[in-house]
Structures are given as structure tokens and as C-alpha cells.
Design a protein around this motif. Structure first.
Motif, PDB file in Angstrom:
ATOM      1  N   ILE A 111       0.813  -1.224   0.000  1.00  0.00           N
ATOM      2  CA  ILE A 111       0.000   0.000   0.000  1.00  0.00           C
ATOM      3  C   ILE A 111       0.846   1.274   0.000  1.00  0.00           C
ATOM      4  O   ILE A 111       0.340   2.367   0.239  1.00  0.00           O
ATOM      5  CB  ILE A 111      -0.994   0.026   1.181  1.00  0.00           C
ATOM      6  CG1 ILE A 111      -0.268  -0.024   2.527  1.00  0.00           C
ATOM      7  CG2 ILE A 111      -2.006  -1.105   1.049  1.00  0.00           C
ATOM      8  CD1 ILE A 111      -1.157   0.270   3.718  1.00  0.00           C
ATOM      9  N   GLY A 112       2.128   1.143  -0.251  1.00  0.00           N
ATOM     10  CA  GLY A 112       2.985   2.316  -0.360  1.00  0.00           C
ATOM     11  C   GLY A 112       3.474   2.879   0.953  1.00  0.00           C
ATOM     12  O   GLY A 112       4.103   3.923   0.986  1.00  0.00           O
ATOM     13  N   GLY A 113       3.193   2.180   2.065  1.00  0.00           N
ATOM     14  CA  GLY A 113       3.627   2.655   3.378  1.00  0.00           C
ATOM     15  C   GLY A 113       5.069   2.265   3.664  1.00  0.00           C
ATOM     16  O   GLY A 113       5.481   1.146   3.390  1.00  0.00           O
ATOM     17  N   TRP A 114       5.812   3.207   4.186  1.00  0.00           N
ATOM     18  CA  TRP A 114       7.235   2.983   4.512  1.00  0.00           C
ATOM     19  C   TRP A 114       7.534   3.803   5.753  1.00  0.00           C
ATOM     20  O   TRP A 114       7.179   4.975   5.813  1.00  0.00           O
ATOM     21  CB  TRP A 114       8.103   3.461   3.357  1.00  0.00           C
ATOM     22  CG  TRP A 114       9.581   3.271   3.510  1.00  0.00           C
ATOM     23  CD1 TRP A 114      10.413   3.958   4.339  1.00  0.00           C
ATOM     24  CD2 TRP A 114      10.410   2.355   2.807  1.00  0.00           C
ATOM     25  NE1 TRP A 114      11.714   3.519   4.208  1.00  0.00           N
ATOM     26  CE2 TRP A 114      11.732   2.535   3.252  1.00  0.00           C
ATOM     27  CE3 TRP A 114      10.153   1.388   1.823  1.00  0.00           C
ATOM     28  CZ2 TRP A 114      12.797   1.797   2.766  1.00  0.00           C
ATOM     29  CZ3 TRP A 114      11.220   0.664   1.339  1.00  0.00           C
ATOM     30  CH2 TRP A 114      12.526   0.858   1.806  1.00  0.00           C
ATOM     31  N   GLY A 168       8.337  -9.566  11.503  1.00  0.00           N
ATOM     32  CA  GLY A 168       8.189  -8.425  12.409  1.00  0.00           C
ATOM     33  C   GLY A 168       6.775  -7.897  12.312  1.00  0.00           C
ATOM     34  O   GLY A 168       5.807  -8.588  12.648  1.00  0.00           O
ATOM     35  N   LEU A 169       6.642  -6.694  11.797  1.00  0.00           N
ATOM     36  CA  LEU A 169       5.335  -6.056  11.670  1.00  0.00           C
ATOM     37  C   LEU A 169       4.392  -6.815  10.747  1.00  0.00           C
ATOM     38  O   LEU A 169       3.181  -6.709  10.872  1.00  0.00           O
ATOM     39  CB  LEU A 169       5.494  -4.614  11.187  1.00  0.00           C
ATOM     40  CG  LEU A 169       6.233  -3.688  12.139  1.00  0.00           C
ATOM     41  CD1 LEU A 169       6.458  -2.323  11.501  1.00  0.00           C
ATOM     42  CD2 LEU A 169       5.478  -3.542  13.455  1.00  0.00           C
ATOM     43  N   ALA A 170       4.930  -7.591   9.815  1.00  0.00           N
ATOM     44  CA  ALA A 170       4.092  -8.376   8.899  1.00  0.00           C
ATOM     45  C   ALA A 170       3.377  -9.521   9.620  1.00  0.00           C
ATOM     46  O   ALA A 170       2.388 -10.043   9.131  1.00  0.00           O
ATOM     47  CB  ALA A 170       4.911  -8.922   7.740  1.00  0.00           C
ATOM     48  N   GLY A 171       3.903  -9.931  10.788  1.00  0.00           N
ATOM     49  CA  GLY A 171       3.227 -10.936  11.601  1.00  0.00           C
ATOM     50  C   GLY A 171       3.447 -12.379  11.201  1.00  0.00           C
ATOM     51  O   GLY A 171       2.741 -13.272  11.665  1.00  0.00           O
ATOM     52  N   ARG A 194       0.345  -7.722   2.669  1.00  0.00           N
ATOM     53  CA  ARG A 194      -0.868  -7.008   2.253  1.00  0.00           C
ATOM     54  C   ARG A 194      -1.270  -6.062   3.372  1.00  0.00           C
ATOM     55  O   ARG A 194      -1.589  -6.480   4.471  1.00  0.00           O
ATOM     56  CB  ARG A 194      -2.017  -7.957   1.954  1.00  0.00           C
ATOM     57  CG  ARG A 194      -3.263  -7.146   1.653  1.00  0.00           C
ATOM     58  CD  ARG A 194      -4.362  -7.750   0.837  1.00  0.00           C
ATOM     59  NE  ARG A 194      -4.081  -8.619  -0.242  1.00  0.00           N
ATOM     60  CZ  ARG A 194      -3.914  -8.240  -1.525  1.00  0.00           C
ATOM     61  NH1 ARG A 194      -3.928  -6.975  -1.842  1.00  0.00           N
ATOM     62  NH2 ARG A 194      -3.713  -9.135  -2.450  1.00  0.00           N
ATOM     63  N   GLY A 195      -1.198  -4.774   3.071  1.00  0.00           N
ATOM     64  CA  GLY A 195      -1.581  -3.775   4.062  1.00  0.00           C
ATOM     65  C   GLY A 195      -0.606  -3.728   5.230  1.00  0.00           C
ATOM     66  O   GLY A 195       0.521  -4.223   5.146  1.00  0.00           O
ATOM     67  N   ILE A 196      -1.082  -3.121   6.333  1.00  0.00           N
ATOM     68  CA  ILE A 196      -0.208  -2.965   7.491  1.00  0.00           C
ATOM     69  C   ILE A 196      -0.852  -3.353   8.810  1.00  0.00           C
ATOM     70  O   ILE A 196      -0.184  -3.418   9.817  1.00  0.00           O
ATOM     71  CB  ILE A 196       0.321  -1.514   7.599  1.00  0.00           C
ATOM     72  CG1 ILE A 196      -0.832  -0.520   7.651  1.00  0.00           C
ATOM     73  CG2 ILE A 196       1.259  -1.205   6.453  1.00  0.00           C
ATOM     74  CD1 ILE A 196      -0.406   0.915   7.899  1.00  0.00           C
ATOM     75  N   ARG A 197      -2.118  -3.610   8.822  1.00  0.00           N
ATOM     76  CA  ARG A 197      -2.812  -3.898  10.075  1.00  0.00           C
ATOM     77  C   ARG A 197      -3.039  -5.383  10.265  1.00  0.00           C
ATOM     78  O   ARG A 197      -3.256  -6.113   9.307  1.00  0.00           O
ATOM     79  CB  ARG A 197      -4.163  -3.185  10.104  1.00  0.00           C
ATOM     80  CG  ARG A 197      -4.054  -1.702   9.935  1.00  0.00           C
ATOM     81  CD  ARG A 197      -3.912  -1.030  11.277  1.00  0.00           C
ATOM     82  NE  ARG A 197      -3.876   0.406  11.108  1.00  0.00           N
ATOM     83  CZ  ARG A 197      -2.840   1.164  11.412  1.00  0.00           C
ATOM     84  NH1 ARG A 197      -1.755   0.633  11.890  1.00  0.00           N
ATOM     85  NH2 ARG A 197      -2.881   2.464  11.233  1.00  0.00           N
ATOM     86  N   ARG A 198      -3.026  -5.780  11.528  1.00  0.00           N
ATOM     87  CA  ARG A 198      -3.284  -7.198  11.835  1.00  0.00           C
ATOM     88  C   ARG A 198      -4.761  -7.483  12.009  1.00  0.00           C
ATOM     89  O   ARG A 198      -5.208  -8.515  11.657  1.00  0.00           O
ATOM     90  CB  ARG A 198      -2.511  -7.614  13.079  1.00  0.00           C
ATOM     91  CG  ARG A 198      -1.042  -7.696  12.807  1.00  0.00           C
ATOM     92  CD  ARG A 198      -0.353  -8.368  13.936  1.00  0.00           C
ATOM     93  NE  ARG A 198       1.080  -8.372  13.679  1.00  0.00           N
ATOM     94  CZ  ARG A 198       1.949  -8.980  14.412  1.00  0.00           C
ATOM     95  NH1 ARG A 198       1.570  -9.633  15.465  1.00  0.00           N
ATOM     96  NH2 ARG A 198       3.218  -8.940  14.122  1.00  0.00           N
ATOM     97  N   GLY A 199      -5.530  -6.624  12.577  1.00  0.00           N
ATOM     98  CA  GLY A 199      -6.986  -6.742  12.676  1.00  0.00           C
ATOM     99  C   GLY A 199      -7.562  -8.140  12.673  1.00  0.00           C
ATOM    100  O   GLY A 199      -6.895  -9.131  12.895  1.00  0.00           O
TER     101      GLY A 199
END
Length: 162
Positions: A29-32, A128-131, A86-91
Motif C-alpha cells: 500500500i505504499g507505506g514505509w 516483524g510487523l508483517a506478523g 498485504r496492508g499494514i494492520r493485523r486486525g
């Protein structure tokens, strides 16, 4: 057959001689800005700038899950921006990691590393953040890189291999 080498240290300061590629996982999603990419940006501005341009122009390029972008940051050092999240949230829909995309990006990385005669250096990508879990990522690295004769070094901040 070789194995993955695990060392304690910083993957943005890869050890050894020769050509090296630092590999990491990005989102789609272009987040860095968080996680390992922060350390990359602290050392070199080019990988972030290239990723953001790649994302911005995605209608006319290959940006997407499973893609890999290679950015030269020093004469014998490259950074591989691999889209495996895909995306950045774990939700409620689970972790953002996409193992199939990491596998595809690793295949592209293998080709580039072979062309360059490079070793590959990385943190525990996708974990890491990708889970993601290392027990799912490690076999992908072994299959796509190690079995192709590419030397892989994984850097842990704490102790070595679990």
C-alpha cells in the motif's frame, strides 16, 4: 548443501566481502517508515525513494504482491524491496504477511543475486510487523536461495538461531 547462517548483528551492516544484497519485506500500500525499513532509510535514502516512486507509478510497472525491486546503494551493495505483505494492520483478518508473495519475491531475488554473484543478508523477513512466523519463512529461503547455491546470512538483534 549449505545452510542459512545466523549471526547476531545489524542487517544494514552486512558482514563479509563481495557483492551483497540486503533483502526485506515491504507492504503493498505504499507505506514505509516502521520496522526494518526505518533502519534502511537511516543508512540510505535511495531504497525508500525508489519504493515510493515504484508504488506511485504502479499502474505502469510490476508493483504488487510478489514483486521485487533492486536498488543499488553502494558500489557492491544492493537493497531488495520485496512486496510480501498485504496492508499494514493485523486486525480480524489475520497478519498482513503473504507467504506466497514472499516466495515469489525470493525467486526474483535468487535471479538477481545469481546475476550479481552476491550473498543475501536479511533480518527475519516477514516476521516483524508483517506478523509471519519464521517456521514458515525459513523453508522458502532455503528452497529459493540456499538450494540455488546462494549464501544467506540472517541477522538477529538478540541471540542467534532459536
Amino acid at each position: 548443501m549449505s545452510e542459512i547462517t545466523y549471526i547476531r548483528g545489524d542487517a544494514t551492516v552486512p558482514s563479509g566481502g563481495g557483492v551483497k544484497v540486503i533483502a526485506h519485506v515491504c507492504n503493498d500500500i505504499g507505506g514505509w517508515g516502521q520496522g526494518f525499513v526505518g533502519a534502511v532509510s537511516h543508512r540510505w535514502p535511495e531504497p525508500e525513494a525508489a519504493y515510493r516512486a515504484w508504488y506511485r507509478d504502479r499502474a505502469v510497472n510490476d508493483f504488487g504482491l510478489g514483486a521485487a525491486q533492486f536498488v543499488q546503494v553502494e558500489p557492491s551493495l544492493w537493497v531488495a524491496n520485496m512486496v510480501g505483505q498485504r496492508g499494514i494492520r493485523r486486525g480480524g483478518r489475520g497478519a498482513p504477511v503473504r507467504y506466497e508473495a514472499i516466495d515469489m519475491a525470493l525467486e526474483r531475488l535468487a535471479g538477481k543475486a545469481a546475476d550479481l554473484g552476491a550473498s543475501v543478508h536479511m533480518p527475519r523477513i516477514g516476521c516483524g510487523l508483517a506478523g509471519g512466523t519464521w517456521s514458515r519463512v525459513e523453508p522458502l529461503i532455503t528452497e529459493r536461495l540456499v538450494k540455488q547455491g546462494i549464501r544467506v546470512i540472517v541477522y538477529d538483534q538478540g541471540e542467534g538461531r532459536p
